[in-house]
Design a protein around this motif. Sequence first.
Motif, short mmCIF file in Angstrom:
data_model
loop_
_atom_site.label_atom_id
_atom_site.label_comp_id
_atom_site.label_asym_id
_atom_site.label_seq_id
_atom_site.Cartn_x
_atom_site.Cartn_y
_atom_site.Cartn_z
N GLN A 28 35.29 38.56 34.18
CA GLN A 28 35.39 37.68 36.09
C GLN A 28 34.63 37.34 36.98
O GLN A 28 33.65 39.01 37.13
CB GLN A 28 37.39 38.58 36.78
CG GLN A 28 36.61 39.78 37.37
CD GLN A 28 37.70 40.14 38.24
OE1 GLN A 28 38.68 39.95 37.80
NE2 GLN A 28 37.59 40.02 40.03
N GLY A 31 37.71 35.96 41.15
CA GLY A 31 39.00 36.88 40.97
C GLY A 31 39.57 35.86 39.95
O GLY A 31 39.46 34.53 39.77
N ILE A 32 40.15 35.87 39.29
CA ILE A 32 41.51 35.34 38.18
C ILE A 32 41.85 34.50 38.76
O ILE A 32 41.96 33.17 38.15
CB ILE A 32 41.82 36.26 37.25
CG1 ILE A 32 40.93 37.55 36.20
CG2 ILE A 32 42.68 35.80 35.97
CD1 ILE A 32 41.51 38.29 35.31
N LEU A 33 42.99 34.84 39.27
CA LEU A 33 43.51 33.45 40.01
C LEU A 33 42.79 32.54 41.06
O LEU A 33 43.26 31.36 41.22
CB LEU A 33 44.90 33.92 41.00
CG LEU A 33 45.70 34.71 41.01
CD1 LEU A 33 45.94 35.93 41.53
CD2 LEU A 33 45.93 34.36 39.13
N LEU A 222 36.43 35.33 31.12
CA LEU A 222 37.25 35.84 30.42
C LEU A 222 39.18 35.55 30.84
O LEU A 222 39.74 35.91 29.81
CB LEU A 222 36.87 35.99 29.00
CG LEU A 222 35.66 36.09 28.63
CD1 LEU A 222 35.45 37.20 27.55
CD2 LEU A 222 35.69 34.90 27.78
N GLY A 223 38.72 36.47 32.12
CA GLY A 223 40.38 36.60 32.75
C GLY A 223 40.86 35.28 32.52
O GLY A 223 42.23 34.89 31.53
N ASP A 226 42.11 33.34 29.10
CA ASP A 226 43.10 33.97 28.68
C ASP A 226 44.71 33.59 29.44
O ASP A 226 45.17 33.16 28.90
CB ASP A 226 43.38 35.28 28.22
CG ASP A 226 43.94 35.89 27.86
OD1 ASP A 226 44.07 35.93 26.20
OD2 ASP A 226 45.05 36.74 28.13
#
Lengths: 361, 127
Positions: A28, A31-33, A222-223, A226
């Motif tokens: 990340q 941040g993923i979100l 990659l987070g 996915d």
Amino acid sequence: MKKTALHGEHVAANARLVPFGGFEMPVQYAGILKEHDAVRHRAGLFDLSHMGQFVLEGDGVADWADELTINAVGTMKPMQARYNIFCNPAGGAHDDVIFYRLPDRWLLVVNASNADKMWAHLNAHLKPGVRLTNRHGENALIAIQGPKSVEMLQPHADVDLSAMKYYFCSEAHVFGKTAVLARTGYTGEDGFEIFVDGAHAPEIWSDLLQRHAAEGLEPCGLGARDVLRLEAGMPLYGHELTEEITPVQAGLRWALKLNKPAFIGKDALAAQVERDDYPRIAGLVMGGRAPAREGYPVFFGGAHAGEIRSGSLAPSVGNQNIATALLPKDAATIGTSVEVEIRGTRHPATVVATPFYKRPA
Amino acid sequence: MAQPENLLYSKEHEWVKIDGDTGTVGITDYAQHSLGDIVYVELPKVGAQVSQSGNVGVVESVKAVSDLFTPVSGEVTEVNAALENDAAAVNRDPYGEGWLFKLKLKDGGETASLLSPADYEKISAEG
């Protein structure tokens, strides 16, 4: 631990790095979100240089590849890309891949974690008329994904991107550098994958980010990838597809061309389709707030029925928790109520149709 | 972010605010940052007896499940119910609206084993 050509960019951007497929890769950035939101509404940039890239050359490639894979290779038009799966004789998946047919050669992109296995597999089955070159780790692969991909990439590419069809590709220049551009991706959004020599990758990466940050282009790890692929109903090797889980079980019947002559796994897969009694990958939506995670047991009618293969919070699916599970046929029917055991407590879930998310037309 | 001076810390990256015989527990700014986007917390039940360093729940980010430990022993008197629908509060405000649970302290002497703000700062700086 190997590094991609863009490793320095990831470090400079303070990305969180993790080992993946033998490479140190960003999981990340911001941040993923936030990254997920950028891809769904604007665009995100991904380093996929860890993926295996093989160049296939020679008159025999199409026939040879058709004997090793379940989808059709020989019917691909020049500049077409096609998803495909290499299977073992029992029908389990060695790897899921994409073939790109260029005028004078083919590109084959394989999963990073399977790159060594696949290189050995291809060489073990090599035939006259086929030449293989391993570009794993030398060629870079950058993906731009999201509804603004065309708008952001077009000023820097010398081909008409809006004229390129989904799952087609083109030889082109990006920022003046020789590249192959493909309208492919793994996020459920519009977008492109850019194959370039590793030496040019950092410049393309940083130029794109600098010029389009104000329009919302975000570097993504990659987070986020996915979560995006799970929402879009795309299998991830090692989760929905394995040496034991066949493409038919994974819901990829559409990719299986039983009208092709003999290919590895054909008999086993044809028999599986015929019997139709196999455990299969089902999509689940959790009833509560607790996320389902890989390996959690799933119960149907009070009895243990299978396990979770992937699970995540899904911002594009009403912020619900979604998952995939390998379940017997009767439990995998859409609308079925099942339970997922989380730390000793069973939580309700419902089997739903996949993909969980489809982009607006 | 500097560590708030009025709290005590555990090596497992929890904080506790001692107020008479009541303790309020949360995770530190370092912990929330390391975890990334927090999407779910599972907290102990009100009335549960918990023991220092015991596993009392989980904090989940998009990618990972992390165990939650209590820095002190006691009886759980209240949990932050607002986190059920807004676990991201732990990211936004780990020392404020992102608190996790309160307990009635069993043994005030336990706080001697906890870290001062300065000592915790050293631990979290080392990662």
